[in-house]
Write a protein that holds these residues in place. Structure first.
Motif, PDB file in Angstrom:
ATOM      1  N   VAL A  37       0.950  -1.318  -0.205  1.00  0.00           N
ATOM      2  CA  VAL A  37       0.139   0.065   0.181  1.00  0.00           C
ATOM      3  C   VAL A  37       0.871   1.155   0.239  1.00  0.00           C
ATOM      4  CG1 VAL A  37      -1.733   1.259   1.055  1.00  0.00           C
ATOM      5  CG2 VAL A  37      -1.978  -1.078   1.056  1.00  0.00           C
ATOM      6  N   ASP A  38       0.680   1.953  -1.022  1.00  0.00           N
ATOM      7  CA  ASP A  38       1.271   3.328  -1.030  1.00  0.00           C
ATOM      8  C   ASP A  38       1.121   4.183   0.107  1.00  0.00           C
ATOM      9  OD1 ASP A  38       2.140   6.252  -1.418  1.00  0.00           O
ATOM     10  OD2 ASP A  38       2.669   5.566  -3.657  1.00  0.00           O
ATOM     11  N   PRO A  39       2.191   4.538   1.116  1.00  0.00           N
ATOM     12  CA  PRO A  39       1.820   5.067   2.238  1.00  0.00           C
ATOM     13  C   PRO A  39       1.214   6.393   2.124  1.00  0.00           C
ATOM     14  CG  PRO A  39       4.017   4.894   1.956  1.00  0.00           C
ATOM     15  CD  PRO A  39       3.674   4.193   0.867  1.00  0.00           C
ATOM     16  N   PHE A  40       1.511   7.321   0.773  1.00  0.00           N
ATOM     17  CA  PHE A  40       1.005   8.483   0.745  1.00  0.00           C
ATOM     18  C   PHE A  40      -0.413   8.754  -0.012  1.00  0.00           C
ATOM     19  CE2 PHE A  40       5.749   8.530   1.053  1.00  0.00           C
ATOM     20  CZ  PHE A  40       5.878   9.215   2.076  1.00  0.00           C
ATOM     21  N   SER A  41      -0.495   7.870  -1.229  1.00  0.00           N
ATOM     22  CA  SER A  41      -1.680   7.862  -1.984  1.00  0.00           C
ATOM     23  C   SER A  41      -2.604   6.625  -1.254  1.00  0.00           C
ATOM     24  CB  SER A  41      -1.603   7.418  -3.270  1.00  0.00           C
ATOM     25  OG  SER A  41      -1.182   6.203  -3.314  1.00  0.00           O
ATOM     26  N   ARG A  42      -2.215   5.861  -0.452  1.00  0.00           N
ATOM     27  CA  ARG A  42      -3.256   4.800   0.124  1.00  0.00           C
ATOM     28  C   ARG A  42      -3.562   3.739  -0.715  1.00  0.00           C
ATOM     29  NH1 ARG A  42      -1.200   4.341   4.148  1.00  0.00           N
ATOM     30  NH2 ARG A  42      -2.790   3.030   4.917  1.00  0.00           N
ATOM     31  N   GLU A  43      -2.966   4.018  -2.089  1.00  0.00           N
ATOM     32  CA  GLU A  43      -3.450   3.075  -3.260  1.00  0.00           C
ATOM     33  C   GLU A  43      -2.708   1.885  -3.078  1.00  0.00           C
ATOM     34  OE1 GLU A  43      -2.459   3.012  -7.967  1.00  0.00           O
ATOM     35  OE2 GLU A  43      -1.480   4.607  -6.652  1.00  0.00           O
ATOM     36  N   THR A  44      -3.277   0.623  -3.315  1.00  0.00           N
ATOM     37  CA  THR A  44      -2.801  -0.763  -3.158  1.00  0.00           C
ATOM     38  C   THR A  44      -2.250  -1.119  -4.411  1.00  0.00           C
ATOM     39  OG1 THR A  44      -4.532  -1.549  -1.690  1.00  0.00           O
ATOM     40  CG2 THR A  44      -3.087  -3.186  -3.108  1.00  0.00           C
ATOM     41  N   ILE A  45      -0.994  -1.193  -4.396  1.00  0.00           N
ATOM     42  CA  ILE A  45       0.091  -1.364  -5.846  1.00  0.00           C
ATOM     43  C   ILE A  45       0.017  -3.049  -5.771  1.00  0.00           C
ATOM     44  CG2 ILE A  45       2.241  -1.096  -6.783  1.00  0.00           C
ATOM     45  CD1 ILE A  45       0.376   1.452  -6.172  1.00  0.00           C
ATOM     46  N   VAL A  46      -0.120  -3.615  -7.115  1.00  0.00           N
ATOM     47  CA  VAL A  46       0.443  -4.816  -7.306  1.00  0.00           C
ATOM     48  C   VAL A  46       1.261  -5.041  -8.641  1.00  0.00           C
ATOM     49  CG1 VAL A  46      -0.541  -7.376  -7.879  1.00  0.00           C
ATOM     50  CG2 VAL A  46      -1.602  -5.703  -6.178  1.00  0.00           C
ATOM     51  N   TRP A  47       2.427  -5.511  -8.710  1.00  0.00           N
ATOM     52  CA  TRP A  47       3.201  -5.598  -9.910  1.00  0.00           C
ATOM     53  C   TRP A  47       3.887  -6.921 -10.188  1.00  0.00           C
ATOM     54  CZ3 TRP A  47       6.447  -1.067  -7.525  1.00  0.00           C
ATOM     55  CH2 TRP A  47       5.878   0.049  -7.777  1.00  0.00           C
ATOM     56  N   PRO A  48       3.972  -7.291 -11.321  1.00  0.00           N
ATOM     57  CA  PRO A  48       4.565  -8.545 -11.459  1.00  0.00           C
ATOM     58  C   PRO A  48       6.126  -8.484 -11.327  1.00  0.00           C
ATOM     59  CG  PRO A  48       4.203  -7.363 -13.696  1.00  0.00           C
ATOM     60  CD  PRO A  48       3.538  -6.671 -12.702  1.00  0.00           C
ATOM     61  N   VAL A  49       6.684  -9.889 -10.992  1.00  0.00           N
ATOM     62  CA  VAL A  49       8.189  -9.583 -10.715  1.00  0.00           C
ATOM     63  C   VAL A  49       8.874 -11.151 -11.100  1.00  0.00           C
ATOM     64  CG1 VAL A  49       7.735  -8.303  -8.251  1.00  0.00           C
ATOM     65  CG2 VAL A  49       7.968 -10.866  -8.418  1.00  0.00           C
ATOM     66  N   SER A  50      10.028 -10.892 -11.188  1.00  0.00           N
ATOM     67  CA  SER A  50      10.672 -12.185 -11.484  1.00  0.00           C
ATOM     68  C   SER A  50      11.598 -12.490 -10.217  1.00  0.00           C
ATOM     69  CB  SER A  50      11.424 -12.123 -12.867  1.00  0.00           C
ATOM     70  OG  SER A  50      10.588 -12.059 -13.987  1.00  0.00           O
ATOM     71  N   THR A  51      11.541 -13.617  -9.751  1.00  0.00           N
ATOM     72  CA  THR A  51      12.170 -14.191  -8.675  1.00  0.00           C
ATOM     73  C   THR A  51      13.228 -15.481  -9.286  1.00  0.00           C
ATOM     74  OG1 THR A  51      10.605 -15.855  -7.838  1.00  0.00           O
ATOM     75  CG2 THR A  51      10.434 -13.504  -6.761  1.00  0.00           C
ATOM     76  N   ALA A  52      13.757 -15.938  -8.382  1.00  0.00           N
ATOM     77  CA  ALA A  52      14.753 -17.193  -8.805  1.00  0.00           C
ATOM     78  C   ALA A  52      14.161 -18.274  -9.616  1.00  0.00           C
ATOM     79  CB  ALA A  52      15.248 -17.835  -7.844  1.00  0.00           C
TER      80      ALA A  52
END
Length: 140
Positions: A37-52
């Motif tokens: 959760v962006d602490p300033f906008s309170r928007e929930t952010i979800v992003w794709p990642v690559s892990t191992a």
């Protein structure tokens, strides 16, 4: 005099609110996603990642950043660029990648890779709040 007291009170409350703000980053290895959760906008952010990728590991646990580099080059992997690196455990970091087509699937040597634009935004949030108020939790 009253205006001065009101201004001081507002400044104090703003300062207390900022001190109570935390950035709680969650990384799902099985889902290949990062959320917070962006602490300033309170928007929930979800992003794709690559892990191992298979044969490598992304360490699980809860960490705090200990080193941040706007542009880092890997000393382990042929000087690979690691923009907006947030190091959290040994040589493991959250950072931007040029392999954006692989986001959402395991592809890294163990780091948590993000789209460079997202890595920049996250880096700036951690800079604003401070490492002491940032927590990175990596789970299966």
């Amino acid at each position: 005099m009253v205006r001065c007291l009101v201004a001081c009170l507002c400044l104090l409350l703003t300062s207390l609110e900022a001190k109570a703000t935390f950035l709680d980053i969650k990384v799902s290895i099985s889902g290949q996603m990062m959320s917070f959760v962006d602490p300033f906008s309170r928007e929930t952010i979800v992003w794709p990642v690559s892990t191992a990728r298979p044969g490598k590991i992304t360490p699980k646990g809860t960490y705090q950043p200990y080193l941040m580099r706007e542009m880092h080059y890997s000393s382990l992997y042929n000087n690979a660029p690691m923009p907006y690196s947030i190091f959290y455990s040994g040589h493991y970091a959250i950072h931007g990648t040029t392999s954006t087509d692989k986001l959402g699937s395991p592809a890294s040597s163990g780091c948590v890779r993000l789209h460079p634009d997202n890595a920049k935004r996250l880096f700036q949030l951690v800079e604003q709040l401070g490492s002491d108020r940032t927590f990175i939790t990596i789970k299966n």
